[in-house]
Motif scaffolding. Structure first.
Motif, PDB file in Angstrom:
ATOM      1  N   GLU A 102       0.815  -1.206   0.000  1.00  0.00           N
ATOM      2  CA  GLU A 102       0.000   0.000   0.000  1.00  0.00           C
ATOM      3  C   GLU A 102       0.853   1.262   0.000  1.00  0.00           C
ATOM      4  O   GLU A 102       0.503   2.271  -0.619  1.00  0.00           O
ATOM      5  CB  GLU A 102      -0.916   0.030   1.230  1.00  0.00           C
ATOM      6  N   SER A 306      -1.296   5.558  10.088  1.00  0.00           N
ATOM      7  CA  SER A 306      -2.621   4.989   9.880  1.00  0.00           C
ATOM      8  C   SER A 306      -2.555   3.518   9.519  1.00  0.00           C
ATOM      9  O   SER A 306      -1.629   3.068   8.828  1.00  0.00           O
ATOM     10  CB  SER A 306      -3.332   5.757   8.755  1.00  0.00           C
ATOM     11  N   ARG A 308      -4.476   2.218   7.445  1.00  0.00           N
ATOM     12  CA  ARG A 308      -4.869   2.044   6.040  1.00  0.00           C
ATOM     13  C   ARG A 308      -3.693   1.605   5.174  1.00  0.00           C
ATOM     14  O   ARG A 308      -3.900   1.071   4.089  1.00  0.00           O
ATOM     15  CB  ARG A 308      -5.467   3.348   5.509  1.00  0.00           C
ATOM     16  N   SER A 309      -2.483   1.840   5.654  1.00  0.00           N
ATOM     17  CA  SER A 309      -1.302   1.387   4.905  1.00  0.00           C
ATOM     18  C   SER A 309      -0.956  -0.066   5.191  1.00  0.00           C
ATOM     19  O   SER A 309       0.016  -0.579   4.638  1.00  0.00           O
ATOM     20  CB  SER A 309      -0.091   2.275   5.252  1.00  0.00           C
ATOM     21  N   LEU A 311      -3.549  -2.707   5.500  1.00  0.00           N
ATOM     22  CA  LEU A 311      -4.735  -3.558   5.402  1.00  0.00           C
ATOM     23  C   LEU A 311      -4.384  -4.947   4.896  1.00  0.00           C
ATOM     24  O   LEU A 311      -5.099  -5.911   5.167  1.00  0.00           O
ATOM     25  CB  LEU A 311      -5.770  -2.902   4.480  1.00  0.00           C
TER      26      LEU A 311
END
Length: 461
Positions: A102, A306, A308-309, A311
């Motif tokens: 990511e 975060s 989100r990096s 997942l």
């Protein structure tokens, strides 16, 4: 009133504190999390990136039309991409091959050029990420290497911004500051400021992966990105970052990978904070610290980035099971088989053929993983240090054919690495892999480290 900014760079910093009321339930000392993942680029590294670029411009190191180059596990590169593209620079990010996919995608989305390179070789190796970016800096006219590890504008960002924010937000009540240690810039700058402004009253605690050499580990690999100090066993000179000042840190909390990763997942599920694995390390350390304190204390823990990096990693059940960090009820066959497999047998990559044959006497299936040599392995064999495998049959045939002698090195005779399965994966998957690939065995991983070799016979039992 909602803030209005002339550019996204003006929004870097000023992140809030959140009390960790659920994870800290039953603990007398309150724990507040500094939410650095709310920076515009998603991490604390936005602060360092802006500070380093502005300092380079002031010092004449970066001119209009120039190129910013950096070696990064992802976050500093993202910060530099945002700052650099905003200010008209070309940005090249050398990204570690261990970083989540990511991060490379995010870098490209911000307009950075991504160069992937390894960090799993000695620092002197020309293939090492740091050497790759240095060569690029020398080859490209007008290029500037940010060099976050040795750039003092990195910790200075936190002396000027992060530290004062923590002090003001807590009304000077903070007694303990907990942060992970990567380049050392965040903990050195923030911790140093808090010590200075409090007259030395604030205690600074480094949150470190268990095997990282910052806190006294052997430097072998771990699974939490962006923090810790890795030491390849064949590195000649072990250099620590100039951005890191060890005297700022009063003590370390050394956190095993499983505790870090599961704590990061708890942050999302119990506190509604989707953060990365290094935040799990920091919070696990903060919880340990807070349990030893009283209601008059106040702990601030910094959450660097975060989730989100990540997942595809810490927040993926599949990935967690594959590396042996997650075990589901009912999937206990591999753990039960490990109990009867005997101790793990490995062969050092610098061993001779004769030494390897001697080691293989006690190996299940007469096959063993070949690993990078270390003087001691207090934390077990890291999966990242397995180079391949060797079997007694291959060695015996090579000797019989006159291809090698017993005192020859074993490394040229390495076969491919054995398949790996996390301890919580279904045993049926391991059996299927053996049948399809014809390997002599599989390596079972517990917490990302080799725990044992299971042969076909053991799996069929």
């Amino acid at each position: 009133m909602t803030a209005v900014h002339e550019s996204v760079l003006d929004a870097i910093g000023g992140t809030p504190l959140f009390r960790l009321a659920r994870l800290g339930a039953g603990i007398a000392a309150p724990i507040y999390a500094k939410a650095e993942f709310l920076n515009i680029g998603g991490s604390v590294k936005d602060r360092a990136a802006l500070s380093m670029v502005l300092a380079a411009e002031r010092e004449g190191l970066l001119a209009p039309g120039g190129t910013i180059i950096e070696a990064t596990s992802g976050n500093t590169g993202i910060g530099l991409a945002i700052v650099g593209r905003q200010r008209g620079y070309r940005v090249i990010a050398g990204v570690s091959d261990k970083a989540s996919a990511e991060k490379a995608d995010i870098l490209r989305a911000y307009g950075a050029e991504v160069v992937l390179a390894t960090t799993s070789v000695p620092q002197e190796d020309p293939r090492h990420l740091f050497n790759v970016v240095r060569r690029l800096t020398e080859e490209i006219p007008g290029a500037w290497l940010a060099n976050q590890y040795d750039n003092l504008a990195n910790p200075d960002a936190h002396v000027r911004t992060t530290g004062p924010e923590v002090w003001e937000q807590t009304g000077g009540r903070v007694t303990h500051f907990v942060a992970g240690v990567g380049t050392g810039g965040t903990v050195t700058g923030t911790g140093g400021y808090l010590k200075q402004v409090s007259g030395g009253a604030v205690t600074v605690v480094g949150a470190d992966p268990e095997s990282s050499s910052y806190g006294g580990g052997d430097g072998s690999p771990w699974f939490v990105e962006s923090i810790g100090h890795f030491l390849h066993p064949e590195t000649v000179e072990d250099r620590w970052p100039q951005a890191y000042r060890s005297e700022v840190i009063d003590s370390f909390e050394r956190i095993p990978d499983r505790e870090s990763l599961l704590t990061a997942r708890r942050l999302a599920r119990e506190e509604g904070i989707l953060a990365g694995p290094s935040s799990g390390t920091a919070v696990a350390a903060a919880l340990r610290v807070a349990r030893r304190l009283g209601p008059g204390d106040l702990v601030v823990v910094l959450l660097p980035d975060s989730g989100r990096s990540y997942l595809s990693k810490v927040h993926s059940d599949v990935w967690m099971r594959e590396w042996g960090f997650l075990e589901e009820p009912g999937e206990t066959e591999l753990r039960a088989a490990l109990a009867t497999a005997g101790p793990l047998v490995t062969v050092d990559a610098d061993a001779t053929v004769g030494e390897a044959l001697e080691a293989l006497r006690g190996a299940p299936g007469a096959v063993a993983p070949v690993v990078l040599p270390r003087a001691a392995r207090p934390y077990g064999v890291a999966a990242a240090e397995v180079l391949g495998s060797v079997s007694r049959k291959v060695l015996q045939v090579a000797i019989a054919n006159g291809d090698v002698k017993r005192d020859d090195p074993v490394r040229p005779l390495l076969g491919p690495a054995l398949p790996t399965f996390g301890v919580g994966q279904p045993a049926a998957e391991a059996r299927a892999a053996l049948m399809a690939g014809g390997q002599a065995g599989v390596v079972v991983l517990v917490d990302g480290r080799a725990a044992g070799v299971l042969t076909r016979a053991a799996l069929l039992r």
